[in-house]
Write a protein that holds these residues in place. Structure first.
Motif, mmCIF file in Angstrom:
data_model
loop_
_atom_site.group_PDB
_atom_site.id
_atom_site.type_symbol
_atom_site.label_atom_id
_atom_site.label_comp_id
_atom_site.label_asym_id
_atom_site.label_seq_id
_atom_site.Cartn_x
_atom_site.Cartn_y
_atom_site.Cartn_z
ATOM 1 N N ASN A 322 0.864 -1.181 0.000
ATOM 2 C CA ASN A 322 0.000 0.000 0.000
ATOM 3 C C ASN A 322 0.896 1.225 0.000
ATOM 4 O O ASN A 322 1.437 1.604 1.038
ATOM 5 C CB ASN A 322 -0.919 -0.012 1.228
ATOM 6 C CG ASN A 322 -1.920 1.139 1.212
ATOM 7 O OD1 ASN A 322 -2.253 1.658 0.137
ATOM 8 N ND2 ASN A 322 -2.402 1.537 2.386
ATOM 9 N N MET A 323 1.087 1.814 -1.178
ATOM 10 C CA MET A 323 2.050 2.911 -1.349
ATOM 11 C C MET A 323 1.389 4.129 -1.992
ATOM 12 O O MET A 323 0.381 4.003 -2.682
ATOM 13 C CB MET A 323 3.219 2.420 -2.220
ATOM 14 C CG MET A 323 4.034 1.295 -1.589
ATOM 15 S SD MET A 323 4.990 1.868 -0.176
ATOM 16 C CE MET A 323 6.402 2.550 -1.027
ATOM 17 N N PRO A 324 2.005 5.296 -1.813
ATOM 18 C CA PRO A 324 1.406 6.533 -2.325
ATOM 19 C C PRO A 324 1.968 6.977 -3.679
ATOM 20 O O PRO A 324 2.194 8.153 -3.900
ATOM 21 C CB PRO A 324 1.762 7.542 -1.236
ATOM 22 C CG PRO A 324 3.086 7.062 -0.707
ATOM 23 C CD PRO A 324 3.144 5.573 -0.920
ATOM 24 N N GLY A 325 2.202 6.050 -4.596
ATOM 25 C CA GLY A 325 2.744 6.395 -5.920
ATOM 26 C C GLY A 325 1.791 7.258 -6.732
ATOM 27 O O GLY A 325 0.639 7.504 -6.326
ATOM 28 N N GLY A 326 2.266 7.703 -7.902
ATOM 29 C CA GLY A 326 1.493 8.634 -8.727
ATOM 30 C C GLY A 326 0.160 8.089 -9.185
ATOM 31 O O GLY A 326 -0.789 8.851 -9.425
ATOM 32 N N SER A 327 0.062 6.768 -9.318
ATOM 33 C CA SER A 327 -1.239 6.244 -9.747
ATOM 34 C C SER A 327 -2.027 5.652 -8.582
ATOM 35 O O SER A 327 -2.955 4.862 -8.782
ATOM 36 C CB SER A 327 -1.065 5.226 -10.873
ATOM 37 O OG SER A 327 0.127 4.509 -10.726
ATOM 38 N N ALA A 328 -1.639 6.015 -7.364
ATOM 39 C CA ALA A 328 -2.338 5.492 -6.186
ATOM 40 C C ALA A 328 -3.787 5.977 -6.134
ATOM 41 O O ALA A 328 -4.125 7.038 -6.675
ATOM 42 C CB ALA A 328 -1.613 5.936 -4.918
ATOM 43 N N SER A 329 -4.627 5.196 -5.471
ATOM 44 C CA SER A 329 -5.998 5.628 -5.193
ATOM 45 C C SER A 329 -5.972 6.913 -4.377
ATOM 46 O O SER A 329 -5.078 7.109 -3.555
ATOM 47 C CB SER A 329 -6.740 4.567 -4.380
ATOM 48 O OG SER A 329 -6.985 3.437 -5.159
ATOM 49 N N LYS A 330 -6.983 7.757 -4.621
ATOM 50 C CA LYS A 330 -7.094 9.025 -3.887
ATOM 51 C C LYS A 330 -8.355 8.982 -3.028
ATOM 52 O O LYS A 330 -9.338 8.338 -3.403
ATOM 53 C CB LYS A 330 -7.191 10.184 -4.885
ATOM 54 C CG LYS A 330 -6.041 10.231 -5.875
ATOM 55 C CD LYS A 330 -6.311 11.147 -7.059
ATOM 56 C CE LYS A 330 -7.400 10.636 -7.989
ATOM 57 N NZ LYS A 330 -7.048 9.353 -8.672
ATOM 58 N N PRO A 331 -8.351 9.666 -1.905
ATOM 59 C CA PRO A 331 -9.585 9.738 -1.115
ATOM 60 C C PRO A 331 -10.726 10.257 -1.995
ATOM 61 O O PRO A 331 -10.560 11.238 -2.721
ATOM 62 C CB PRO A 331 -9.224 10.725 -0.003
ATOM 63 C CG PRO A 331 -7.742 10.564 0.161
ATOM 64 C CD PRO A 331 -7.217 10.325 -1.233
ATOM 65 N N GLY A 332 -11.834 9.561 -1.944
ATOM 66 C CA GLY A 332 -12.971 9.925 -2.784
ATOM 67 C C GLY A 332 -13.126 9.028 -4.003
ATOM 68 O O GLY A 332 -14.204 8.976 -4.601
ATOM 69 N N ASP A 333 -12.068 8.332 -4.375
ATOM 70 C CA ASP A 333 -12.162 7.403 -5.513
ATOM 71 C C ASP A 333 -13.216 6.335 -5.229
ATOM 72 O O ASP A 333 -13.392 5.904 -4.085
ATOM 73 C CB ASP A 333 -10.814 6.705 -5.755
ATOM 74 C CG ASP A 333 -9.798 7.623 -6.428
ATOM 75 O OD1 ASP A 333 -10.134 8.797 -6.670
ATOM 76 O OD2 ASP A 333 -8.674 7.154 -6.694
ATOM 77 N N ILE A 334 -13.891 5.919 -6.297
ATOM 78 C CA ILE A 334 -14.894 4.856 -6.144
ATOM 79 C C ILE A 334 -14.507 3.679 -7.029
ATOM 80 O O ILE A 334 -14.165 3.865 -8.204
ATOM 81 C CB ILE A 334 -16.302 5.378 -6.497
ATOM 82 C CG1 ILE A 334 -16.718 6.434 -5.449
ATOM 83 C CG2 ILE A 334 -17.320 4.226 -6.535
ATOM 84 C CD1 ILE A 334 -18.068 7.075 -5.685
#
Ligand code: BES
Ligand code: MN
Ligand code: ZN
Length: 507
Positions: A322-334
């Motif tokens: 679970n990493m914060p890379g450029g294509s990571a999920s963002k809060p609010g994503d569904i």
């Protein structure tokens, strides 16, 4: 280390060291009395001099005790006789094995296994002694450049039982304890490995090795396979990382043909940075342990394979970083889960449930007798139960009862928490079928409620091991829990119930 079982008089053992217990106020245990008699009161005189008070865990090593065949006699304090129960027994074993390991003995014979432990039988005493001995001897030093200079000469530990008629039971308990210890050690090793070594691919490789060694069925699903299955919830967690996710399926099929399998699902987040909802820096290294659910499931498979348990058993391990890379999920994503239900990701750090929900849906295809998932799921579980007890949730009370009993009999205890419908409300989303977090109140319950939405088609239980899978501080390290609990659960289910029966909880 080798282990064996024996029955015979302590004073006649040709051992490098015999280990006997002494209660507080210098009261000798039965085997200590035999040594004392053979030695014409030697122990009594030493105790009268005040060298050993019998406090729990105290030790006194004696050499050349007259009238005794063994080179050494190790006295181990047992505390107050009235208060001598399972936890005291376990501590006495640890003290004994630590001392044996630190002194020059090649072998040691423990008479502590002959002690009366309230509500526990001989099989329990032998199995627990095996587990505690292996626990005490466990080291994780493979990543140190030089071995630490703690070379021990101890090669053999023997457990004594009072009667020869108990030998067979004790042998079975020993075999069971050793298989459990092997599973626990595997779970600890995998847990202790850092995130840069123990990646999803590494876990998959270890599962392959285990499958080869024990002729288990194995299947590893890759990203494309998961896409084809519609596991978009799981894949949304993996997106922020350069490490490819893996979905591991292992099969141990030793039960009756056609008998429904028990499915164990293990959370395999090999590092949990929190993703875009990044965790604070302090202590973040401990999130390498976020795959301990997966590790305990692999350890349990190893145990079942070694014992050739007559049961159909399937391990399902969703694994990702679970990493914060450029294509990571963002809060609010569904995202749309494999079940078709949509999920609003309000916090990317609530990733465990996002990978587990697809694994739980996938498990439907096995037409399971039951599914038990194991996960370091919530910090809230650590708040409610600390590092002592695993949180248990279930949609079936019989299954919950079996797991609670297995926790009691293996001393790897769990406590049931509620899954009342009323909590489901907290997961409401304005934009999707559900949110992936339920707000601050009852965090471990709402996490379990989330999972419950994917387990309607079978009996299911969830073990939240966030507080019990590893220790922090000076003794930082994986614990191997809940391999012992799962082992007893499966051994009972397989109908091999001769060894190591504990009693159900009375309080
Ligand atoms: N792996 C953690 C849970 C965890 C936290 C285990 C601390 C052991 C110690 C999990 O993925 C997580 O981050 N959970 C969040 C959920 C929250 C965002 C709703 C938590 O517990 O803070
Ligand atoms: Mn997290
Ligand atoms: Zn996590």
């Amino acid at each position: 280390m080798e282990f064996s079982i024996k029955s015979g008089a302590p004073e006649k053992q040709r051992s490098a060291c015999v280990v006997v217990g002494v209660f507080e106020s210098r009261k000798l245990s039965a085997s200590a009395r035999k040594i004392d008699a053979a030695a014409k009161g030697f122990l009594t005189r030493i105790l009268d001099h005040g060298d050993m008070d019998g406090k729990l865990g105290a030790t006194l090593l004696l050499h050349a005790v007259p009238g005794v065949e063994a080179a050494r006699v190790l006295l181990v304090g047992l505390g107050k006789e009235k208060e001598f129960r399972d936890s005291e027994y376990r501590r006495a074993i640890v003290a004994a094995v630590r001392m044996l390991n630190d002194t020059g003995s090649l072998d040691g014979t423990l008479y502590l296994t002959e002690l009366d432990v309230k509500k526990r039988d001989t099989a329990w005493c032998v199995e627990q002694a095996t587990l505690m001995a292996r626990e005490t001897l466990y080291r994780f030093d493979r990543l140190k450049s030089k071995p630490e200079n703690t070379v021990s000469s101890l090669k053999l530990i023997t457990f004594s039982v009072v009667r020869r008629t108990e030998l067979a039971t004790a042998e079975l308990a020993l075999a069971q304890g050793l298989a459990m210890a092997d599973g626990i050690d595997l779970a600890k090793d995998l847990g202790n490995l850092p995130g840069n070594i123990c990646t999803p691919s590494y876990l998959a490789d270890q599962a392959r090795l285990l499958a080869e060694e024990h002729k288990l069925g194995i299947e590893i699903l890759e990203t494309a396979d998961m896409e084809a299955l519609g596991m978009h919830s799981l894949l949304s967690v993996a997106k922020g990382s350069h490490q490819a996710p893996k979905f591991i399926v292992l099969r141990h099929q030793k039960g009756k043909a056609g008998a429904k399998p028990v499915v164990l699902v293990g959370k395999g987040i090999t590092f949990d940075s929190g993703g875009i909802s990044l965790k604070p820096g302090a202590g973040m290294d401990e999130m390498k342990y976020d795959m301990c659910g997966a590790a305990s499931v692999l350890g349990t498979m190893k145990m079942a394979a070694e014992l050739k348990l007559p049961i159909n058993l399937i391990a399902v391990i969703p694994s990702s970083e679970n990493m914060p890379g450029g294509s990571a999920s963002k809060p609010g994503d569904i995202v749309t889960s494999m079940s078709g239900q949509t999920i609003e990701i309000l916090n990317t750090d609530a990733e465990g449930r996002l990978i587990l929900c697809d694994a739980l849906t996938y498990s439907e295809r096995f037409d399971p007798a039951c599914v038990v998932d194991v996960a370091t799921l919530t910090g809230a579980c650590v708040v409610s139960l600390g590092h002592v007890t695993t949180g248990l949730f279930a949609n079936d009370d019989d299954l919950a009862g079996e797991l609670l009993a297995a926790g009691q009999s293996s001393y790897d205890r769990a406590w049931q928490m509620p899954l009342f419908e009323d909590y489901q409300e907290q997961l409401k989303s304005n934009f999707a079928d559900m949110a992936n977090i339920g707000g601050p109140p009852a965090g471990s319950i709402t996490a379990a409620c989330f999972l419950s939405r994917f387990t309607k088609k079978y009996h299911w239980a969830h073990l939240d091991i966030a507080g019990t899978a590893w220790k922090s501080g000076k003794e930082k390290g994986a614990t191997g829990r809940p391999v012992a609990l799962l082992s007893h659960f499966l051994i009972e289910r397989a109908g091999k119930t001769k060894a190591a029966r504990g009693t159900r909880q009375s309080a």
